[in-house]
Enzyme design. Structure first.
Site, short mmCIF file in Angstrom:
data_model
loop_
_atom_site.label_atom_id
_atom_site.label_comp_id
_atom_site.label_asym_id
_atom_site.label_seq_id
_atom_site.Cartn_x
_atom_site.Cartn_y
_atom_site.Cartn_z
N GLY A 117 28.97 45.95 39.76
CA GLY A 117 30.08 45.20 39.19
C GLY A 117 30.24 43.83 39.85
CB SER A 127 44.83 45.70 43.12
OG SER A 127 45.41 44.73 42.30
CB THR A 131 48.19 45.33 40.61
OG1 THR A 131 48.97 45.66 39.50
CG2 THR A 131 47.30 46.51 40.90
CE1 TYR A 173 42.68 48.55 38.50
CE2 TYR A 173 44.35 46.84 38.60
CZ TYR A 173 43.17 47.39 39.06
OH TYR A 173 42.49 46.77 40.09
CE LYS A 233 41.93 49.77 41.84
NZ LYS A 233 40.64 50.13 42.42
CG ASN A 254 44.99 36.61 40.97
OD1 ASN A 254 45.83 37.06 41.74
ND2 ASN A 254 45.14 36.62 39.67
NE ARG A 311 48.69 38.36 31.12
CZ ARG A 311 47.61 38.22 31.89
NH1 ARG A 311 46.42 38.13 31.33
NH2 ARG A 311 47.71 38.14 33.19
P1 NAD Z 1 33.93 45.62 37.80
O1 NAD Z 1 34.36 46.35 36.58
O2 NAD Z 1 33.06 44.43 37.64
O3 NAD Z 1 33.17 46.63 38.79
C1 NAD Z 1 33.47 48.01 38.84
C2 NAD Z 1 32.14 48.74 38.74
O4 NAD Z 1 32.37 50.14 38.84
C3 NAD Z 1 31.44 48.48 37.42
O5 NAD Z 1 30.09 48.13 37.67
C4 NAD Z 1 31.52 49.82 36.69
O6 NAD Z 1 30.41 50.03 35.86
C5 NAD Z 1 31.60 50.79 37.85
N1 NAD Z 1 32.28 52.07 37.58
C6 NAD Z 1 33.52 52.26 37.08
N2 NAD Z 1 33.81 53.57 37.06
C7 NAD Z 1 32.75 54.22 37.56
C8 NAD Z 1 32.45 55.58 37.82
N3 NAD Z 1 33.32 56.56 37.55
N4 NAD Z 1 31.25 55.90 38.36
C9 NAD Z 1 30.36 54.92 38.64
N5 NAD Z 1 30.58 53.63 38.44
C10 NAD Z 1 31.77 53.27 37.90
O7 NAD Z 1 35.23 45.26 38.63
P2 NAD Z 1 35.40 44.33 39.90
O8 NAD Z 1 36.19 43.15 39.48
O9 NAD Z 1 34.13 44.15 40.59
O10 NAD Z 1 36.38 45.24 40.75
C11 NAD Z 1 35.90 46.11 41.76
C12 NAD Z 1 37.06 46.90 42.30
O11 NAD Z 1 38.04 46.01 42.82
C13 NAD Z 1 37.78 47.76 41.25
O12 NAD Z 1 38.17 48.98 41.85
C14 NAD Z 1 38.99 46.92 40.90
O13 NAD Z 1 40.05 47.73 40.47
C15 NAD Z 1 39.30 46.27 42.22
N6 NAD Z 1 40.04 45.00 42.07
C16 NAD Z 1 39.56 44.04 41.25
C17 NAD Z 1 40.26 42.85 41.08
C18 NAD Z 1 39.79 41.81 40.11
O14 NAD Z 1 40.63 41.02 39.66
N7 NAD Z 1 38.51 41.73 39.78
C19 NAD Z 1 41.44 42.64 41.81
C20 NAD Z 1 41.90 43.64 42.65
C21 NAD Z 1 41.17 44.82 42.79
C1 WQD Z 2 46.62 34.75 35.98
C2 WQD Z 2 47.58 33.81 35.25
C3 WQD Z 2 48.39 34.65 33.13
C4 WQD Z 2 44.65 34.62 30.96
C5 WQD Z 2 45.27 40.48 37.18
C6 WQD Z 2 45.69 41.90 37.42
C7 WQD Z 2 45.66 42.21 38.89
C8 WQD Z 2 44.32 41.85 39.51
C9 WQD Z 2 43.91 40.46 39.17
C10 WQD Z 2 42.95 43.81 39.52
C11 WQD Z 2 48.78 34.52 34.61
C12 WQD Z 2 47.57 33.40 32.94
C13 WQD Z 2 45.60 34.49 31.96
C14 WQD Z 2 44.69 33.74 29.85
C15 WQD Z 2 46.61 32.67 30.80
N1 WQD Z 2 43.27 42.69 39.03
N2 WQD Z 2 46.56 33.54 31.88
N3 WQD Z 2 45.69 32.80 29.82
O1 WQD Z 2 47.59 38.80 35.93
O2 WQD Z 2 47.57 37.65 38.19
O3 WQD Z 2 46.19 39.62 37.84
O4 WQD Z 2 43.98 40.27 37.75
O5 WQD Z 2 43.48 44.43 40.41
O6 WQD Z 2 45.93 43.55 39.01
O7 WQD Z 2 46.99 42.06 36.92
O8 WQD Z 2 45.53 37.53 36.75
O9 WQD Z 2 43.85 36.09 35.69
O10 WQD Z 2 45.05 37.79 34.25
O11 WQD Z 2 46.30 35.81 35.09
O12 WQD Z 2 47.48 31.82 30.73
O13 WQD Z 2 43.89 33.84 28.92
O14 WQD Z 2 46.87 33.19 34.15
O15 WQD Z 2 49.47 34.68 32.26
O16 WQD Z 2 49.86 33.66 34.71
P1 WQD Z 2 46.85 38.38 37.12
P2 WQD Z 2 45.10 36.83 35.39
#
Ligand code: NAD
Ligand code: WQD
Length: 337
Positions: free
Chosen positions: A10, A124, A126, A149, A153, A179, A292
């Site tokens: 991922g 996260s 979140t 979601y 977490k 983010n 949103r």
């Molecule tokens: P991503 O979706 O790109 O990566 C997650 C990976 O896990 C993917 O490759 C998916 O195929 C794999 N996966 C999901 N469920 C699985 C399972 N049951 N078995 C095997 N593989 C599985 O997401 P990311 O952005 O790289 O996020 C990685 C982690 O960080 C996630 O747990 C996400 O919740 C957390 N996170 C992400 C963000 C963000 O904004 N990207 C922010 C905070 C936390």
């Molecule tokens: C950022 C800002 C939107 C899209 C999310 C998850 C959080 C974490 C990170 C996993 C906001 C605005 C967005 C668009 C826009 N993920 N926006 N137009 O909501 O802070 O966090 O991702 O853990 O849990 O909630 O990030 O990038 O979605 O939004 O105006 O098309 O951009 O309204 O103000 P967010 P985001």
């Protein structure tokens, strides 16, 4: 030293696997490609100039975990695998609880059985409640999550805290990412959302490359200086280096500990659009739309605990994040495929 990375194909996982390979760790990865592609795995190997063991499969598959834990001498687990789309989690909550909780439980059970004591978990921002003062500290209120979601977490954090309480020699690091954005500076790997991007910068990048007509900007009337929401954006390479610091921390600490991984700096949506324009020279068309649901006006971290205890702090600027996102997007206008 061998690190078992779940979800390593991922977005954040692939950048972290690359960093682990560069740091000469042995790496074992599992991913079921539910939100990623095989091409990413190959590109990471090419970039690192090193191979690693890859298992295609589901973390909930206990027989596969048993095979992996008995074949490899795992020292530490980094658990990225999970579903992560906020809106989708509201439509299909049971899939989110099943995937995110049962994968964490299966991993903990396998760690118990095969004597692995260190785990770093992708949590996260979140997990924080919406009514906190800014900046968010690790001691800020959690819970009251805005979507399933977020609850997954929150619950996984608690599962891991309880597991470490019962196993006093375990070391659990809960990393609360803010983010993430950006990409490896090669431009060969990056974020490749399927369908319409949920997150701001992938949407901006697709608007810039012409895949989207304009960016819908959700809400221009928030109580912030320019009326748009403020977030703490962090480069994915800084997140990857945060995991290297967490591995070192696990070696000398037991118990469970939460850390914010953010920069501590807030950036508004309009500031992000103009930074992207400055970094790339491409004009972004946007339209201000309704807010949103669920968005907080302001969210940013106090990252000082990670600096003090992990010896880690984010290094890269918003301009770096935009330039690296753009290089990836330009070189791969349709992502990995
Ligand atoms: P991503 O979706 O790109 O990566 C997650 C990976 O896990 C993917 O490759 C998916 O195929 C794999 N996966 C999901 N469920 C699985 C399972 N049951 N078995 C095997 N593989 C599985 O997401 P990311 O952005 O790289 O996020 C990685 C982690 O960080 C996630 O747990 C996400 O919740 C957390 N996170 C992400 C963000 C963000 O904004 N990207 C922010 C905070 C936390
Ligand atoms: C950022 C800002 C939107 C899209 C999310 C998850 C959080 C974490 C990170 C996993 C906001 C605005 C967005 C668009 C826009 N993920 N926006 N137009 O909501 O802070 O966090 O991702 O853990 O849990 O909630 O990030 O990038 O979605 O939004 O105006 O098309 O951009 O309204 O103000 P967010 P985001």
């Amino acid at each position: 030293m061998s690190i078992f990375v779940t979800g390593g194909a991922g977005y954040i996982g692939s950048h972290t696997v690359l960093e682990l390979l560069r740091e000469r760790y042995n790496v074992v990865v599992i991913d079921n490609f539910v939100n990623s592609s095989r091409a990413c795995v190959e590109r990471v190997k090419n970039l690192a100039g090193r191979d690693f063991t890859f298992y295609e499969g589901d973390v909930r598959d206990k027989a596969l975990l048993a095979k992996i834990f008995t074949t490899h001498n795992i020292d530490c687990v980094i658990h990225f695998a999970g579903l992560k789309a906020v809106g989708e989690s509201i439509s299909i909550p049971l899939s989110y609880y099943d995937n995110n909780l049962n994968s964490t439980l299966a991993l903990c059970q396998a760690m118990n059985k095969y004597g692995v004591k260190r785990i770093i978990f992708s949590s996260s921002a979140t997990v924080y409640s919406g009514d906190n003062e800014m900046p968010l500290r690790e001691t800020s209120k959690t819970g009251d999550c805005s979507c399933p979601y977020g609850w997954t977490k929150y619950m996984c954090e608690q599962i891991l805290r309880d597991a470490s309480f019962a196993n006093k020699d375990w070391s659990v690091v809960l990393l609360r990412y803010f983010n993430p954005l950006g990409a490896d500076k090669s431009g060969d790997i990056g974020e490749d959302p399927s369908g319409i991007p949920n997150n701001l910068v992938p949407y901006i990048a697709q608007a810039a490359i012409g895949r989207r007509e304009f960016l819908p900007l959700y809400g221009g009337d928030y109580p912030t200086p320019d009326g748009t929401c403020i977030r703490d954006y962090i480069h994915v390479a800084d997140l990857a280096s945060g995991h290297m610091a967490a591995i070192r921390y696990c070696e000398s600490h037991t118990g469970a500990k939460e850390f914010n991984l953010g920069t501590g700096k807030g950036t508004s949506v309009l500031e992000m659009i103009s930074s992207f324009e400055n970094a790339t020279g491409v004009k972004i068309n946007y339209k201000i739309m309704d807010r949103r649901p669920g968005d907080l006006p302001v969210s940013y971290a106090d990252p000082s605990l990670a600096k003090k205890e992990l010896g880690w702090s984010a290094q890269k600027s918003i301009i770096n994040m935009c330039a690296d996102t753009w290089r990836w997007q330009k070189q791969n206008p349709h992502g990995f495929n």
